[in-house]
Enzyme design. Structure first.
Site, PDB file in Angstrom:
ATOM      1  N   HIS A 119       7.650  -0.114 -10.417  1.00 42.15           N
ATOM      2  CA  HIS A 119       7.311  -0.704  -9.128  1.00 42.15           C
ATOM      3  C   HIS A 119       6.020  -0.119  -8.532  1.00 42.15           C
ATOM      4  CE1 HIS A 119      11.403  -2.150  -9.509  1.00 42.15           C
ATOM      5  NE2 HIS A 119      11.236  -2.910  -8.438  1.00 42.15           N
ATOM      6  N   GLY A 120       5.417   0.865  -9.206  1.00 40.77           N
ATOM      7  CA  GLY A 120       4.157   1.448  -8.738  1.00 40.77           C
ATOM      8  C   GLY A 120       3.066   0.414  -8.506  1.00 40.77           C
TER       9      GLY A 120
END
Length: 190
Positions: A119-120
């Site tokens: 999800h970075g």
């Protein structure tokens, strides 16, 4: 030659995606400073362990405490050679922090290596740095990559692939650590 790397984390960062890359980079002789908005050195963030157990999405379990080693308020991008953005739930609210966005934009503008996983890339999309770039991520984040002007690169079914586009190295989830860190080290040391 040892590099100085910044890692931005927050509560409920994915445990493996923060701890393992930090340890790999330290093993290679690099310095990794971990920061979090509103936290000081010596404090910690709670982590979560995400696993793939056959459900419709990943499961989540409590992780470890992850130490903050540097002061977020004092971050100067000029002092760092690269940036790491782990996944988990932290990116969904870290991307709302103006200073986080400013830091990411500066790393990108200076073409310094950026590694983002899972999800970075939500933070990369929010910072507007994916325009015209290819990016792998956790499949549920593909729409944010596309909305942010990036091209989503579908990961291997085993979630163990990584993708490099210039100074950006991305991957879908912690099973990709060997490929992701190998590619990041190639960019970092190249």
């Amino acid at each position: 030659m040892a590099k100085k790397i910044l890692m931005i984390v927050g509560d409920f960062v994915e445990d493996y995606e923060a701890m393992v890359p930090m340890q790999i980079l330290q093993t290679m002789g690099h310095q990794v400073d971990t920061v979090c908005p509103d936290k000081k050195p010596g404090e910690w963030v709670a982590t979560a362990i995400h696993d793939f157990e056959g459900h419709q999405t990943y499961s989540e379990k409590p992780g470890h405490r992850f130490a903050i080693t540097a002061d977020f308020e004092l971050v100067s991008v000029s002092e760092y050679d690269a940036l790491v953005l782990p996944g988990g739930r932290a990116p969904e609210y870290l991307r709302l922090n103006d200073r986080v966005i400013e830091i990411v934009k500066q790393f990108d503008a200076e073409q310094k290596p950026i590694a983002a996983i899972c999800h970075g890339p939500q933070i990369l999309a929010a910072a507007g740095v994916l325009v015209g770039k290819q990016c792998s991520c956790y499949p549920a984040v593909q729409y944010e990559v596309a909305a942010g002007g990036g091209q989503y690169i579908q990961p291997a079914a085993s979630m163990d692939s990584a993708h490099t586009h210039g100074h950006l190295v991305t991957a879908p989830a912690w099973p990709a650590h060997p490929a992701w860190m190998r590619a990041f080290l190639d960019v970092l040391e190249g």
